[in-house]
Enzyme design. Structure first.
Site, short mmCIF file in Angstrom:
data_model
loop_
_atom_site.label_atom_id
_atom_site.label_comp_id
_atom_site.label_asym_id
_atom_site.label_seq_id
_atom_site.Cartn_x
_atom_site.Cartn_y
_atom_site.Cartn_z
N ARG A 14 -21.58 34.35 3.29
CA ARG A 14 -20.29 34.27 3.79
C ARG A 14 -20.03 32.48 4.23
O ARG A 14 -18.93 32.28 4.49
CB ARG A 14 -20.24 34.99 5.07
CG ARG A 14 -18.70 34.79 5.79
CD ARG A 14 -18.48 35.99 6.71
NE ARG A 14 -19.71 36.62 7.63
CZ ARG A 14 -20.32 36.04 8.47
NH1 ARG A 14 -19.70 35.07 8.94
NH2 ARG A 14 -21.36 36.51 8.98
N ASP A 49 2.56 26.55 -0.43
CA ASP A 49 2.14 27.80 -1.22
C ASP A 49 2.68 27.49 -2.61
O ASP A 49 3.84 27.52 -3.15
CB ASP A 49 2.82 29.01 -0.80
CG ASP A 49 2.20 30.31 -1.73
OD1 ASP A 49 1.94 30.23 -2.82
OD2 ASP A 49 2.27 31.59 -0.96
C1 LIG Z 1 1.14 37.20 -4.05
C2 LIG Z 1 1.30 36.03 -3.45
C3 LIG Z 1 0.86 35.99 -2.07
C4 LIG Z 1 -0.33 36.80 -1.82
O1 LIG Z 1 -1.46 36.82 -2.50
P1 LIG Z 1 -2.36 37.97 -2.47
O2 LIG Z 1 -3.49 37.30 -3.49
O3 LIG Z 1 -1.72 39.19 -2.98
O4 LIG Z 1 -3.20 37.88 -1.14
C5 LIG Z 1 1.07 34.73 -1.47
N1 LIG Z 1 2.27 33.94 -1.85
C6 LIG Z 1 2.80 34.16 -2.93
C7 LIG Z 1 3.69 33.19 -3.34
C8 LIG Z 1 2.53 35.30 -3.75
O5 LIG Z 1 3.24 35.48 -4.80
#
Ligand SMILES: *Cc1c(COP(=O)(O)O)cnc(C)c1O
Length: 391
Positions: A56, A181
């Site tokens: 972890r 993101d």
């Molecule tokens: C899919 C997605 C997430 C979440 O990711 P997971 O791997 O499903 O937890 C976050 N941001 C964006 C833009 C996504 O497309």
């Protein structure tokens, strides 16, 4: 090393000589690590010996992935998580305390929206949403207690874009970290740190994995921030990545550049066809010269990636009739896989978003989102076209 992206995606941070000459990165499927003696155990816990302690807190396979993604995003350090949402939550919790304020792009991943609801209800952390279309708008939205600016660009599913260089420049004046993101672009097409942003995260489940067989998250940023997250909201909340998943993602990264080139190329060709079809009302794609934010896309993205959204003539019934007529294009959420995937945001990925916000974001009942796969583009178009004809 100063290798180019394509070479780093394959080689960075791995030397076969350290691993019995194994070409592929071995999977260190172990939960714990042995100490040579009591003193070494003490030194590892004290941070004076860099050896591993417990998975972890770190694992060699996972560490290779973390070093590689940091290099590809041009960041100091990286950290891998069990899912994209584990990366998002560890980051936002690390950057906030009770009563803080988060400023977000108008349009964020559904579960990120859900997380903000939890943070508001439990800790009175308020959030606001903005298209951040100008410096003036951005300055108006920043409050005294804003501690994070959180951006998705292109914004899912309408492909609106936010000028990262502009936001980063303004945020610096207020000393507010900018988190991006970068899932929809991948580091091959967009590198927010090069544009002045501070922190980048990914749902590696999408383009980085690329094959629809792994769920994972990645985070990069300054060494100091990454070690803080590693030792707090990752270690103590526990959303770590498994070694096998890291191995799959290391494998995915090796072909990321050629996949992104093909995803983008296929998408551009499909966009041209969709725009010419009488049953298609509008098409949204970053590299479409008619897109309202084409100039931003040109500035900060290398190519448009694989996601296209389009509106059909009609409403929900027409959209569903169209989807039901597709043959090999798969009806599924997620994106970035070899297979073309298609979905209906209003009743699927964005069904939890309140109707009013959905309208504000431009998610109508006839909006379709497609992740253009790696199949022959002519076949993708033939399938879309026959469904359009039959709907
Ligand atoms: C899919 C997605 C997430 C979440 O990711 P997971 O791997 O499903 O937890 C976050 N941001 C964006 C833009 C996504 O497309």
């Amino acid at each position: 090393m100063t290798n180019r992206f394509e070479t780093d995606a394959i080689h960075h941070a791995y030397d076969s000589k350290d691993h019995y000459d194994s070409l592929a990165t071995p999977i260190y499927q172990t939960s714990t690590y042995t100490f040579a003696n009591a003193e070494q155990g003490e030194a590892r816990f004290a941070g004076e010996d860099s050896g591993f302690i417990y998975s972890r807190l770190g694992n060699p396979t996972v560490k290779h992935l973390e070093e590689r993604i940091a290099k590809l995003e041009n960041a100091e350090a990286g950290l891998a998580f069990a899912s994209g949402m584990a990366a998002v939550s560890a980051t936002l919790i690390a950057l906030t305390k009770a009563n803080d304020h988060i400023l977000c792009s108008r349009g964020i991943y559904g579960c990120t929206f859900g997380l903000l609801d939890i943070m508001r209800d439990k800790y009175n952390i308020q959030s606001d949403f903005s298209f951040m279309e100008s410096e003036t708008v951005l300055r108006q939205m920043i409050q005294d207690n804003t501690t994070v600016i959180y951006i998705e660009t292109p914004i899912n599913p309408t492909m609106k874009m936010i000028d990262l260089e502009m936001v980063a420049r303004v945020a610096k004046e207020y000393d507010i970290p900018v988190v991006v993101d970068n899932t929809f672009s991948s580091p091959y097409l967009q590198r927010p740190i090069d544009l002045g942003c501070d922190i980048v995260l990914h749902s590696a489940t999408k383009y980085i994995g690329g094959h629809g067989d792994v769920v994972g998250g990645l985070l990069v940023g300054k060494e100091e921030f990454i070690s803080e997250v590693a030792m707090t909201t990752q270690k103590d909340i526990g959303g770590i990545m498994a070694p096998f998943d890291a191995w799959l993602l290391l494998r995915g990264l090796k072909t990321l550049p050629i996949r992104m080139d093909r995803h983008s190329d296929n998408a551009e060709k499909i966009v041209a066809k969709l725009k010419a079809h009488p049953k298609v009302k509008s098409v949204y794609y970053p590299f479409d010269p008619d897109h309202e934010h084409y100039h931003i896309a040109q500035k900060q993205m290398k190519l448009g990636a694989g996601v296209i959204s389009f509106e059909l003539e009609g409403g929900k019934a027409e959209a569903q009739a169209f989807l039901n007529k597709l043959s090999f294009i798969k009806l599924a959420v997620s994106l970035g896989d070899a297979e073309s995937l298609i979905q209906h945001p209003a009743t699927m990925t964005h069904s939890v978003v309140p109707e009013e916000s959905r309208q504000h974001m431009g998610i109508t009942d006839s909006l379709i989102r497609m992740s253009c796969g790696l199949e022959a583009w002519e076949d993708i178009w033939e399938d879309l076209n026959q469904a359009l004809e039959q709907m």
